[in-house]
Design a protein around this motif. Structure first.
Motif, PDB file in Angstrom:
ATOM      1  N   GLY A 117       0.812  -1.215   0.000  1.00  0.00           N
ATOM      2  CA  GLY A 117       0.000   0.000   0.000  1.00  0.00           C
ATOM      3  C   GLY A 117       0.839   1.256   0.000  1.00  0.00           C
ATOM      4  O   GLY A 117       0.489   2.264  -0.616  1.00  0.00           O
ATOM      5  N   ALA A 118       1.967   1.237   0.694  1.00  0.00           N
ATOM      6  CA  ALA A 118       2.927   2.336   0.741  1.00  0.00           C
ATOM      7  C   ALA A 118       4.295   1.717   0.977  1.00  0.00           C
ATOM      8  O   ALA A 118       4.411   0.508   1.243  1.00  0.00           O
ATOM      9  N   GLY A 119       5.342   2.543   0.877  1.00  0.00           N
ATOM     10  CA  GLY A 119       6.683   2.007   1.032  1.00  0.00           C
ATOM     11  C   GLY A 119       6.881   1.263   2.340  1.00  0.00           C
ATOM     12  O   GLY A 119       7.520   0.205   2.387  1.00  0.00           O
ATOM     13  N   GLY A 120       6.327   1.817   3.421  1.00  0.00           N
ATOM     14  CA  GLY A 120       6.476   1.183   4.719  1.00  0.00           C
ATOM     15  C   GLY A 120       5.722  -0.120   4.859  1.00  0.00           C
ATOM     16  O   GLY A 120       5.925  -0.855   5.838  1.00  0.00           O
ATOM     17  N   ASP A 121       4.845  -0.431   3.901  1.00  0.00           N
ATOM     18  CA  ASP A 121       4.089  -1.683   3.944  1.00  0.00           C
ATOM     19  C   ASP A 121       4.788  -2.814   3.197  1.00  0.00           C
ATOM     20  O   ASP A 121       4.265  -3.931   3.140  1.00  0.00           O
ATOM     21  N   ALA A 122       5.966  -2.544   2.633  1.00  0.00           N
ATOM     22  CA  ALA A 122       6.666  -3.574   1.870  1.00  0.00           C
ATOM     23  C   ALA A 122       6.958  -4.826   2.692  1.00  0.00           C
ATOM     24  O   ALA A 122       6.743  -5.948   2.207  1.00  0.00           O
ATOM     25  N   PRO A 123       7.442  -4.712   3.945  1.00  0.00           N
ATOM     26  CA  PRO A 123       7.651  -5.936   4.735  1.00  0.00           C
ATOM     27  C   PRO A 123       6.363  -6.723   4.958  1.00  0.00           C
ATOM     28  O   PRO A 123       6.381  -7.964   4.960  1.00  0.00           O
ATOM     29  N   ALA A 124       5.251  -6.015   5.141  1.00  0.00           N
ATOM     30  CA  ALA A 124       3.970  -6.699   5.320  1.00  0.00           C
ATOM     31  C   ALA A 124       3.580  -7.458   4.059  1.00  0.00           C
ATOM     32  O   ALA A 124       3.104  -8.598   4.124  1.00  0.00           O
ATOM     33  N   ALA A 125       3.772  -6.829   2.904  1.00  0.00           N
ATOM     34  CA  ALA A 125       3.430  -7.481   1.637  1.00  0.00           C
ATOM     35  C   ALA A 125       4.309  -8.708   1.403  1.00  0.00           C
ATOM     36  O   ALA A 125       3.830  -9.755   0.966  1.00  0.00           O
ATOM     37  N   LEU A 126       5.606  -8.581   1.697  1.00  0.00           N
ATOM     38  CA  LEU A 126       6.497  -9.722   1.538  1.00  0.00           C
ATOM     39  C   LEU A 126       6.142 -10.836   2.521  1.00  0.00           C
ATOM     40  O   LEU A 126       6.167 -12.020   2.175  1.00  0.00           O
ATOM     41  N   GLY A 127       5.810 -10.463   3.754  1.00  0.00           N
ATOM     42  CA  GLY A 127       5.422 -11.469   4.734  1.00  0.00           C
ATOM     43  C   GLY A 127       4.157 -12.201   4.323  1.00  0.00           C
ATOM     44  O   GLY A 127       4.052 -13.427   4.476  1.00  0.00           O
TER      45      GLY A 127
ATOM     46  N   ASP B  53      15.309  -7.865  -5.830  1.00  0.00           N
ATOM     47  CA  ASP B  53      16.164  -6.979  -6.614  1.00  0.00           C
ATOM     48  C   ASP B  53      16.904  -6.005  -5.700  1.00  0.00           C
ATOM     49  O   ASP B  53      16.655  -5.934  -4.490  1.00  0.00           O
ATOM     50  N   GLU B  54      17.827  -5.263  -6.290  1.00  0.00           N
ATOM     51  CA  GLU B  54      18.666  -4.371  -5.494  1.00  0.00           C
ATOM     52  C   GLU B  54      17.855  -3.285  -4.800  1.00  0.00           C
ATOM     53  O   GLU B  54      18.161  -2.883  -3.670  1.00  0.00           O
ATOM     54  N   GLY B  55      16.801  -2.797  -5.465  1.00  0.00           N
ATOM     55  CA  GLY B  55      15.971  -1.763  -4.861  1.00  0.00           C
ATOM     56  C   GLY B  55      15.322  -2.230  -3.571  1.00  0.00           C
ATOM     57  O   GLY B  55      15.271  -1.490  -2.579  1.00  0.00           O
ATOM     58  N   SER B  56      14.838  -3.464  -3.547  1.00  0.00           N
ATOM     59  CA  SER B  56      14.219  -3.999  -2.336  1.00  0.00           C
ATOM     60  C   SER B  56      15.233  -4.124  -1.207  1.00  0.00           C
ATOM     61  O   SER B  56      14.952  -3.773  -0.060  1.00  0.00           O
ATOM     62  N   ARG B  57      16.416  -4.612  -1.528  1.00  0.00           N
ATOM     63  CA  ARG B  57      17.440  -4.755  -0.486  1.00  0.00           C
ATOM     64  C   ARG B  57      17.856  -3.393   0.057  1.00  0.00           C
ATOM     65  O   ARG B  57      18.108  -3.246   1.249  1.00  0.00           O
ATOM     66  N   ARG B  58      17.924  -2.395  -0.822  1.00  0.00           N
ATOM     67  CA  ARG B  58      18.329  -1.062  -0.390  1.00  0.00           C
ATOM     68  C   ARG B  58      17.274  -0.407   0.487  1.00  0.00           C
ATOM     69  O   ARG B  58      17.596   0.250   1.488  1.00  0.00           O
ATOM     70  N   GLU B  59      16.006  -0.586   0.159  1.00  0.00           N
ATOM     71  CA  GLU B  59      14.934   0.105   0.868  1.00  0.00           C
ATOM     72  C   GLU B  59      14.499  -0.598   2.154  1.00  0.00           C
ATOM     73  O   GLU B  59      14.152   0.075   3.135  1.00  0.00           O
ATOM     74  N   ILE B  60      14.491  -1.920   2.166  1.00  0.00           N
ATOM     75  CA  ILE B  60      13.962  -2.627   3.340  1.00  0.00           C
ATOM     76  C   ILE B  60      14.958  -3.591   3.969  1.00  0.00           C
ATOM     77  O   ILE B  60      14.650  -4.225   4.977  1.00  0.00           O
ATOM     78  N   GLY B  61      16.151  -3.701   3.383  1.00  0.00           N
ATOM     79  CA  GLY B  61      17.163  -4.558   3.964  1.00  0.00           C
ATOM     80  C   GLY B  61      17.096  -5.989   3.450  1.00  0.00           C
ATOM     81  O   GLY B  61      16.164  -6.377   2.753  1.00  0.00           O
ATOM     82  N   ARG B  62      18.120  -6.764   3.816  1.00  0.00           N
ATOM     83  CA  ARG B  62      18.190  -8.154   3.390  1.00  0.00           C
ATOM     84  C   ARG B  62      17.406  -9.040   4.352  1.00  0.00           C
ATOM     85  O   ARG B  62      17.265  -8.722   5.524  1.00  0.00           O
ATOM     86  N   PRO B  63      16.907 -10.172   3.864  1.00  0.00           N
ATOM     87  CA  PRO B  63      16.170 -11.093   4.726  1.00  0.00           C
ATOM     88  C   PRO B  63      17.029 -11.593   5.881  1.00  0.00           C
ATOM     89  O   PRO B  63      18.258 -11.694   5.778  1.00  0.00           O
ATOM     90  N   TYR B  64      16.371 -11.929   6.973  1.00  0.00           N
ATOM     91  CA  TYR B  64      17.021 -12.347   8.213  1.00  0.00           C
ATOM     92  C   TYR B  64      16.524 -13.737   8.570  1.00  0.00           C
ATOM     93  O   TYR B  64      15.333 -13.926   8.854  1.00  0.00           O
ATOM     94  N   GLY B  65      17.428 -14.732   8.536  1.00  0.00           N
ATOM     95  CA  GLY B  65      17.031 -16.116   8.768  1.00  0.00           C
ATOM     96  C   GLY B  65      16.277 -16.349  10.064  1.00  0.00           C
ATOM     97  O   GLY B  65      15.209 -16.975  10.055  1.00  0.00           O
TER      98      GLY B  65
END
Length: 273
Positions: free
Chosen positions: A60-70, A94-106
């Motif tokens: 819905g917005a940039g800050g909702d990206a982790p919610a969408a991925l989850g 992609d690189e944009g996702s890693r830059r904006e929300i960070g890399r996944p955490y096991g």
């Protein structure tokens, strides 16, 4: 969580992994539908989401990206489980996702109840390479499901590209979740299109953090299913989406499309690490 770092040989590396993955899984082709676990959603969709399909999810917005991925990871996990075998997930970023929300955490995946050892992370530079990862991953019968995360607008995500991904998913009998943040919904061949936002979760006993919660709005269905919005939680023990506990008092339901909504920075699917 197995990781393949971005390089010019990214797709070749993914192809090279296919035999090893196939050695640990069967080769039957999935299909049909898979349930989310949330009865009202599954009933509305006639039994769940299409397993051999492409599904588009927009934050819905940039800050909702982790919610969408989850949300996408939860759906993909259930789709993979529906095949009846322990096939891994392919998660492309992609690189944009890693830059904006960070890399996944096991450990964060483990907190969600997902096995990090069954998630293969593929990091790429751009949207074109990401689409290539999706097609290559679906070509392997050993893969349970695929999640692709992209950031920003790109002409690469054309109607033609969407049709290619949808056909690859249908041919393979596997589920593909395409998650986009920082982009507006565009025409495509996906079975369903969603707008996903973070939602507040109810605390558990003794004030413990509640289940991760999302607001998922179905905004288009190729089969003509009516749009609708659900607030749901992810139960890590059952690995299932569930209805949130009822709220006290009378509250007006939130509409499916709240264009004025803006998530706070960092707001996302809780307990994702």
């Amino acid at each position: 969580m197995r990781n393949k770092l971005a390089s010019s040989d990214q797709l070749e590396a993914l192809r090279a992994l296919a035999p090893a993955l196939a050695a640990t899984s069967g080769h039957d082709v999935g299909g049909g539908r898979f349930a989310t676990g949330l009865a009202s959603l599954d009933d509305h969709l006639g039994g769940g989401l299409g397993a051999a399909s492409l599904h588009d999810l927009y934050a819905g917005a940039g800050g909702d990206a982790p919610a969408a991925l989850g949300f996408a990871l939860g759906l993909a996990w259930r789709a993979a489980q529906a095949t009846g075998e322990r096939r891994p997930l392919i998660w492309g970023l992609d690189e944009g996702s890693r830059r904006e929300i960070g890399r996944p955490y096991g450990p964060g995946l483990a907190e969600l109840g997902l096995d990090p050892e069954r998630v293969l992370l593929v990091e790429v530079r751009d949207a074109a390479a990401l689409l290539g990862v999706g097609e290559e991953a679906l070509a392997s019968p050993a893969v349970g499901a695929v999640v692709l995360g992209a950031w920003g607008e790109s002409k690469v995500f054309s109607l033609t590209a969407s049709r290619r991904l949808a056909m690859a998913a249908r041919t393979a009998g596997r589920t593909l979740m395409l998650v986009r943040a920082g982009a507006d919904p565009t025409p495509g061949a996906a079975e369903t299109r969603w707008r996903v936002r973070a939602a507040s979760s109810a605390p558990l006993e003794a004030g413990a953090p509640g289940h991760p919660a999302v607001e998922a709005a179905l905004i288009r269905h190729r089969g003509g299913v009516a749009p609708r919005t659900w607030i749901m939680e992810w139960d890590r023990e059952q690995r299932s989406f569930i209805a949130p506990p009822p709220l006290s008092g009378g509250l007006v339901s939130r509409p499916a499309d709240r264009a004025g909504h803006a998530s706070a920075p960092g707001e996302g699917l809780r307990r994702a690490g």
